[in-house]
Design a protein around this motif. Sequence first.
Motif, PDB file in Angstrom:
ATOM      1  N   ALA A   1       0.818  -1.217   0.000  1.00  0.00           N
ATOM      2  CA  ALA A   1       0.000   0.000   0.000  1.00  0.00           C
ATOM      3  C   ALA A   1       0.851   1.265   0.000  1.00  0.00           C
ATOM      4  CB  ALA A   1      -0.922  -0.011   1.212  1.00  0.00           C
TER       5      ALA A   1
ATOM      6  N   ASN B   1       0.447   4.939  -1.995  1.00  0.00           N
ATOM      7  CA  ASN B   1       0.431   6.220  -1.286  1.00  0.00           C
ATOM      8  C   ASN B   1       1.512   7.165  -1.799  1.00  0.00           C
ATOM      9  OD1 ASN B   1      -1.700   5.400   0.358  1.00  0.00           O
ATOM     10  ND2 ASN B   1      -0.335   4.537   1.911  1.00  0.00           N
TER      11      ASN B   1
ATOM     12  N   MET C   1      -5.784   0.177  -4.018  1.00  0.00           N
ATOM     13  CA  MET C   1      -5.738  -0.076  -2.580  1.00  0.00           C
ATOM     14  C   MET C   1      -6.727  -1.173  -2.191  1.00  0.00           C
ATOM     15  SD  MET C   1      -3.422   1.840  -1.194  1.00  0.00           S
ATOM     16  CE  MET C   1      -3.849   1.972   0.532  1.00  0.00           C
TER      17      MET C   1
END
Length: 683
Positions: free
Chosen positions: A101, A105, A153
């Motif tokens: 993840a 980001n 995600m």
Amino acid sequence: MNQTNHERFTILLMSLAFFGLTVESFVAGWEFWVPPLIILGTLSIWLMHISGYPEYNIRKVAYFILSMLAVFFHGVHDSSFFDIALIVVFAMVTFSFYNNAYMMNCLIAEYITLLCLQFFVISHGSGIVFDTMNISRVFLHVSIVFMMYYCSMKVISSRTEMQQSYEDSEQQIEAVDADMEDFLSNISHELRTPVNVVNGMSEMLIKKDAGNEAINIKNAGIRLAYQIEDIQDYTECKREKVILEEDDYMSTSLINDVVVGFRFLNNEKKLELIVDIDPSVPSKMYGDVKKLHKIFRHLLENAIKFTRKGGIYVKMFSENTDYGVNLCIEMTDTGIGMDRWSVASVSKGMYQVNKKRNRSSGGIGLGLFIVYGFAHRMGGFVKIESEKHVGTTVRVTIPQKVIDKEPCLAISKSFSGDIVFHVRSDKYKVPKVRDFYRAMATNLASGIGVPLYPAETIKEIDRLKEKLDISVIFMGQEEYEENPAYFDEMSKGDVVVAVSANAGFKATPGSAVLVMPKPLYAYPVIKVLNEGKNAGNLANMEQTERPTFTNVRALIVDDEPMNLIVATELFKEYEIITETAGSGKEAISKFRNNDYDVVFMDHMMPGMDGVEAMKQIKAAAQEMKKSIIVIALTANAVSGAREMFIKEGFDGFIAKPINIADFERVMMRELPKSGEDKGGQSA
């Protein structure tokens, strides 16, 4: 897609993107020094992938950082304002496969940063005009990027949950398997004690002429003991926790184990067993002889189980190597055979050819898996060749150190003359059995360097007598029974006549015919060649007399009363004077008040276990300036148990159910002087 292919796929996408960026950089006239760095970066990531250095997780981060730098380089130019979203989405798709993840980001943060930089540049005089069309395009691009970020995600989260769920399931399965294996191991341990009692008590009944019922009980007990061992061996092979117990051993003891095992097994199908041992096999080697015995037993039991008619051919030979020899064991049968799928399945555990409840074959289906496990643990390998309805050959090759390289079988230098092998080829319903006998005879003759001549009829024997100096003639029982008078007369002369016969066969009274009990193997043949008509006791390779330990005083410690009875009766046969104790505390008390030469100590006892009792007895012996030998006599017989008990301080180890050969070997090793001091021992 596995890790290597996934990594290669990612690098390929990056390389194509970097190539396009380099072309665009030259066309658009961007900074000239960047394209060489991009090319160098592309070469570097391929080099890392090919070399495998550094580790995968570090390489993965390096790929991501290089991609972020490339995205930033592309996005800072005002001509790329409307392309930023496309490039970031491409990067998100590429690195979403890594299920991290933080990468998503970082990319969304980089996209926002680039947009802010672009708006700053545009606000200071860029050529881009924000009309309705461009504003809608920007809004659409931003929406797509954030939607892609959200989807990525979500996918990463879903994959992570699935992976965690899979790992949890695997752990649960492993835990269940471990619990089951612990259960089987504990059950096998607990069953050893009552089986020891059954075997011991049945042996006592047999000595009192209790009849066939006692013999059947003992045979059933021995079979159960083997199956208990199989369960324990299986769990250790499954866990890859097999511990080797290596020691010196005589190679001929392996063949003797096969012969004795065959005589013990049920042979209602009247199968032939032909044992072919290469005389050049080193006489003494170093390895785990117990596991070699088990390999032989499993191979033999499997061959008998799946062979309806014909026979089994056992061949043992060695191949010289730098570290010693490769000991090769081959077991060939004329049984039902296996197809390719079955051959591929046998090494995976608990495979049985016929799993129906009414199957004609017995056993619990662990044999070949244990053979594979033991062979691999000893550094060897197993090869199976099989054909349906023709038969199966299993070859096990195991490296062994050589202690004594002298041949295990040798003919006396005084031997002279020629040897005749009289067997009718048409008497075997399965032709392969005839080939087995011929191969055994030929290999043996070649190995010891003596001439061998086949003869199928009496006429051929007579012709050979005119041409040769026949000193020995070997034959089967059927051949002898067809012309007993002829061979009886021949045996009274200079020719040694030896007959390979079934149990209970007797030659004509008054003749000099020698009887070699089946199965036929090399040892009695060599004995006949070396000793001639004086050869006796051809049934067993190991002819040593039972040792005696006259006046040796022994204390037997066990919390199970029946075990004490069994051990006491067994030790009496060796003229050992015995006393018993039902606990560790009682054993210590008796040791302090009496003189003993050896203590046989059970392991798992309530209150004080055998290890603690042994240590206190040895401490008391040191305090009283006595010498004492303490031998573990226990049902705890997992791999490495012997080493564990020796490390704790025991002088020897004997497993329950008590194996007579193991008992005698340990006693001869640990009490070499006690027997002489107490009245002598013979071996």
